[in-house]
Scaffold this motif. Structure first.
Motif, PDB file in Angstrom:
ATOM      1  N   ARG A  88       0.882  -1.374   0.083  1.00  0.00           N
ATOM      2  CA  ARG A  88      -0.200  -0.001   0.061  1.00  0.00           C
ATOM      3  C   ARG A  88       1.001   1.302   0.026  1.00  0.00           C
ATOM      4  N   THR A  89       1.607   1.392  -0.981  1.00  0.00           N
ATOM      5  CA  THR A  89       2.548   2.588  -1.220  1.00  0.00           C
ATOM      6  C   THR A  89       1.875   3.494  -2.388  1.00  0.00           C
ATOM      7  N   LEU A  90       2.324   4.808  -2.662  1.00  0.00           N
ATOM      8  CA  LEU A  90       1.989   5.576  -3.650  1.00  0.00           C
ATOM      9  C   LEU A  90       2.611   4.886  -4.823  1.00  0.00           C
ATOM     10  N   SER A  91       4.022   4.725  -4.965  1.00  0.00           N
ATOM     11  CA  SER A  91       4.629   4.132  -6.067  1.00  0.00           C
ATOM     12  C   SER A  91       3.895   3.010  -6.575  1.00  0.00           C
ATOM     13  N   CYS A  92       3.532   2.222  -5.903  1.00  0.00           N
ATOM     14  CA  CYS A  92       2.750   0.821  -6.254  1.00  0.00           C
ATOM     15  C   CYS A  92       1.329   1.405  -6.962  1.00  0.00           C
ATOM     16  N   ALA A  93       0.924   2.304  -6.136  1.00  0.00           N
ATOM     17  CA  ALA A  93      -0.683   2.791  -6.641  1.00  0.00           C
ATOM     18  C   ALA A  93      -0.536   3.311  -8.025  1.00  0.00           C
ATOM     19  N   LYS A  94       0.562   4.355  -8.215  1.00  0.00           N
ATOM     20  CA  LYS A  94       0.685   4.896  -9.618  1.00  0.00           C
ATOM     21  C   LYS A  94       1.120   3.746 -10.416  1.00  0.00           C
ATOM     22  N   ALA A  95       1.804   2.768 -10.326  1.00  0.00           N
ATOM     23  CA  ALA A  95       1.888   1.649 -11.233  1.00  0.00           C
ATOM     24  C   ALA A  95       0.449   0.790 -11.765  1.00  0.00           C
ATOM     25  N   ASN A  96      -0.007   0.727 -10.444  1.00  0.00           N
ATOM     26  CA  ASN A  96      -1.400   0.025 -10.930  1.00  0.00           C
ATOM     27  C   ASN A  96      -2.324   0.931 -11.720  1.00  0.00           C
ATOM     28  N   CYS A  97      -2.156   2.265 -11.398  1.00  0.00           N
ATOM     29  CA  CYS A  97      -3.227   3.196 -12.418  1.00  0.00           C
ATOM     30  C   CYS A  97      -2.700   3.201 -13.775  1.00  0.00           C
ATOM     31  N   PHE A  98      -1.364   3.356 -13.847  1.00  0.00           N
ATOM     32  CA  PHE A  98      -0.926   3.198 -15.251  1.00  0.00           C
ATOM     33  C   PHE A  98      -1.184   1.728 -16.015  1.00  0.00           C
ATOM     34  N   ILE A  99      -1.227   0.741 -15.142  1.00  0.00           N
ATOM     35  CA  ILE A  99      -1.350  -0.573 -15.880  1.00  0.00           C
ATOM     36  C   ILE A  99      -3.231  -0.492 -16.164  1.00  0.00           C
ATOM     37  N   ILE A 100      -3.828   0.060 -15.278  1.00  0.00           N
ATOM     38  CA  ILE A 100      -5.215   0.172 -15.617  1.00  0.00           C
ATOM     39  C   ILE A 100      -5.679   0.854 -16.678  1.00  0.00           C
ATOM     40  N   TRP A 101      -5.056   2.094 -16.877  1.00  0.00           N
ATOM     41  CA  TRP A 101      -5.082   2.704 -18.086  1.00  0.00           C
ATOM     42  C   TRP A 101      -5.019   2.283 -19.306  1.00  0.00           C
ATOM     43  N   MET A 102      -3.940   1.631 -19.557  1.00  0.00           N
ATOM     44  CA  MET A 102      -3.403   0.916 -20.624  1.00  0.00           C
ATOM     45  C   MET A 102      -4.183  -0.480 -20.890  1.00  0.00           C
ATOM     46  N   PHE A 103      -4.915  -0.887 -19.744  1.00  0.00           N
ATOM     47  CA  PHE A 103      -5.651  -2.231 -19.986  1.00  0.00           C
ATOM     48  C   PHE A 103      -6.937  -1.752 -20.535  1.00  0.00           C
ATOM     49  N   SER A 104      -7.260  -0.585 -20.317  1.00  0.00           N
ATOM     50  CA  SER A 104      -8.779   0.004 -20.558  1.00  0.00           C
ATOM     51  C   SER A 104      -8.636   0.472 -22.005  1.00  0.00           C
ATOM     52  N   LEU A 105      -7.521   0.884 -22.554  1.00  0.00           N
ATOM     53  CA  LEU A 105      -7.170   1.464 -23.971  1.00  0.00           C
ATOM     54  C   LEU A 105      -7.175  -0.147 -24.694  1.00  0.00           C
ATOM     55  N   LEU A 106      -6.814  -0.924 -24.237  1.00  0.00           N
ATOM     56  CA  LEU A 106      -6.647  -2.170 -24.891  1.00  0.00           C
ATOM     57  C   LEU A 106      -7.920  -2.780 -25.128  1.00  0.00           C
ATOM     58  N   MET A 107      -8.741  -2.521 -24.218  1.00  0.00           N
ATOM     59  CA  MET A 107     -10.256  -3.296 -24.157  1.00  0.00           C
ATOM     60  C   MET A 107     -11.218  -2.474 -24.790  1.00  0.00           C
ATOM     61  N   SER A 108     -10.623  -1.328 -25.393  1.00  0.00           N
ATOM     62  CA  SER A 108     -11.580  -0.209 -26.125  1.00  0.00           C
ATOM     63  C   SER A 108     -11.072  -0.391 -27.597  1.00  0.00           C
ATOM     64  N   SER A 109      -9.917  -1.170 -27.941  1.00  0.00           N
ATOM     65  CA  SER A 109      -9.338  -1.131 -29.142  1.00  0.00           C
ATOM     66  C   SER A 109     -10.402  -1.702 -30.294  1.00  0.00           C
ATOM     67  N   PRO A 110     -11.382  -2.937 -29.913  1.00  0.00           N
ATOM     68  CA  PRO A 110     -12.162  -3.121 -30.992  1.00  0.00           C
ATOM     69  C   PRO A 110     -13.308  -2.102 -31.375  1.00  0.00           C
ATOM     70  N   SER A 111     -13.554  -1.219 -30.545  1.00  0.00           N
ATOM     71  CA  SER A 111     -14.237   0.051 -30.924  1.00  0.00           C
ATOM     72  C   SER A 111     -13.748   1.055 -31.838  1.00  0.00           C
ATOM     73  N   ILE A 112     -12.421   1.105 -31.841  1.00  0.00           N
ATOM     74  CA  ILE A 112     -11.534   1.604 -32.684  1.00  0.00           C
ATOM     75  C   ILE A 112     -11.408   1.003 -34.042  1.00  0.00           C
ATOM     76  N   ILE A 113     -11.204  -0.263 -33.997  1.00  0.00           N
ATOM     77  CA  ILE A 113     -11.015  -0.621 -35.105  1.00  0.00           C
ATOM     78  C   ILE A 113     -12.140  -1.100 -36.272  1.00  0.00           C
ATOM     79  N   PHE A 114     -13.339  -1.490 -35.279  1.00  0.00           N
ATOM     80  CA  PHE A 114     -14.496  -1.758 -36.015  1.00  0.00           C
ATOM     81  C   PHE A 114     -15.574  -0.593 -36.087  1.00  0.00           C
ATOM     82  N   ARG A 115     -15.346   0.553 -35.739  1.00  0.00           N
ATOM     83  CA  ARG A 115     -16.283   1.772 -35.830  1.00  0.00           C
ATOM     84  C   ARG A 115     -15.985   2.113 -37.244  1.00  0.00           C
TER      85      ARG A 115
END
Length: 288
Positions: A88-115
């Motif tokens: 439970r540290t800030l550096s760990c939380a920042k890393a988690n936030c970065f991973i979540i943003w990249m993951f959400s971008l990956l999961m939204s990629s079908p909309s980018i490709i097929f729209r």
């Protein structure tokens, strides 16, 4: 969150990221409002068709997993009080936030490709539509959204929430001052989670029904129309989650109100100082 003087805590970092995800969704609403006002005639071109409509998927996945991280953080703070030092540290939380943003971008990629902006001959207009290769793609994406975007996070959140409530009911744990201080933050988390479930559960239920529709298990014009209309209403309800969350921060979160008040006093003090300096300069200039 960005203008406060002190360092953010771990929960504040996750809630701030959640607010950023909500802001991202709200930035796309004017485009969708114009689209609806024009009866789904898309006037903004191919690029915005793809990227504006992918925002809702980014918001969905990032929101749910930021809520997961908030629940895990509360779990570590209240249940694993003596064992969360390194996690439970800030550096760990920042890393988690970065991973979540990249993951959400990956999961939204079908909309980018097929729209695509597709000309609909029957309606004599160009509409921004998801153009999957076949109906099985629709089924696959709905299943992925249900499992990765709802069932797995719901299981994690339910486990953490159940453990937290058990701790709060345990009188022996009340001797820890930290637990008492964390109770108010936990109320905020529970309120945010409850609103999230209420807003997104109907959306997931209609996605589930749509799977049966595209696999021809459910058929009929009236049933298809009901699922389509229900899915549209559920989508609007899901989007309101991004509007309700900031209200919860203000009404439930005392720490947020305290810091907002400090920011207001600081900004007011600077403006009064600037006004005083300006008045003094004018007086000096007049006397000269």
């Amino acid at each position: 969150m960005c203008l406060q003087k002190g360092r953010c805590t771990v929960p504040e970092l996750y809630l701030g990221s959640l607010a950023g995800a909500d802001l991202l969704l709200l930035a796309g609403l004017p485009f969708w409002a114009v689209n609806i006002a024009l009866r789904y005639k898309w006037p903004f071109g191919e690029f915005l068709c793809r990227y504006v409509n992918s925002v809702i998927y980014m918001n969905f996945y990032s929101s749910v997993y930021f809520l997961v991280m908030v629940s895990i953080d509360r779990y570590l703070a209240l249940v694993k009080v003596l064992h969360h030092g390194r996690i439970r540290t800030l550096s760990c939380a920042k890393a988690n936030c970065f991973i979540i943003w990249m993951f959400s971008l990956l999961m939204s990629s079908p909309s980018i490709i097929f729209r695509r902006v597709i000309y609909v001959k029957e309606l004599n207009m160009s509409a921004c539509l998801l153009n999957y290769p076949n109906n099985y793609w629709v089924v696959k994406m709905d299943i992925v959204m249900m499992v990765i975007g709802f069932l797995i996070p719901a299981a994690i959140i339910s486990f953490c929430t159940f453990q937290i409530l058990n701790v709060l009911r345990n009188n022996q744990m009340q001797r820890f001052k930290q637990v008492c201080k964390e109770n108010k933050a936990t109320n905020l988390v529970l309120a945010v989670l409850l609103v999230f479930v209420i807003c997104w559960l109907p959306f997931q239920l209609f996605r589930f029904l749509r799977i049966f529709q595209f696999t021809n298990i459910l058929q009929g014009c009236s049933l298809t129309s009901a699922i389509s209309n229900g899915n549209q209403i559920a989508s609007f309800l899901a989007c309101t989650n991004s509007c309700i969350n900031p209200v919860l921060y203000v009404l439930v979160g005392k720490q947020f109100r305290k810091k907002a008040r400090e920011l207001w006093v600081r900004a007011r003090g600077k403006s009064l100082k600037t006004f005083g300096d300006s008045l003094a300069n004018r007086t000096t200039s007049t006397e000269s």
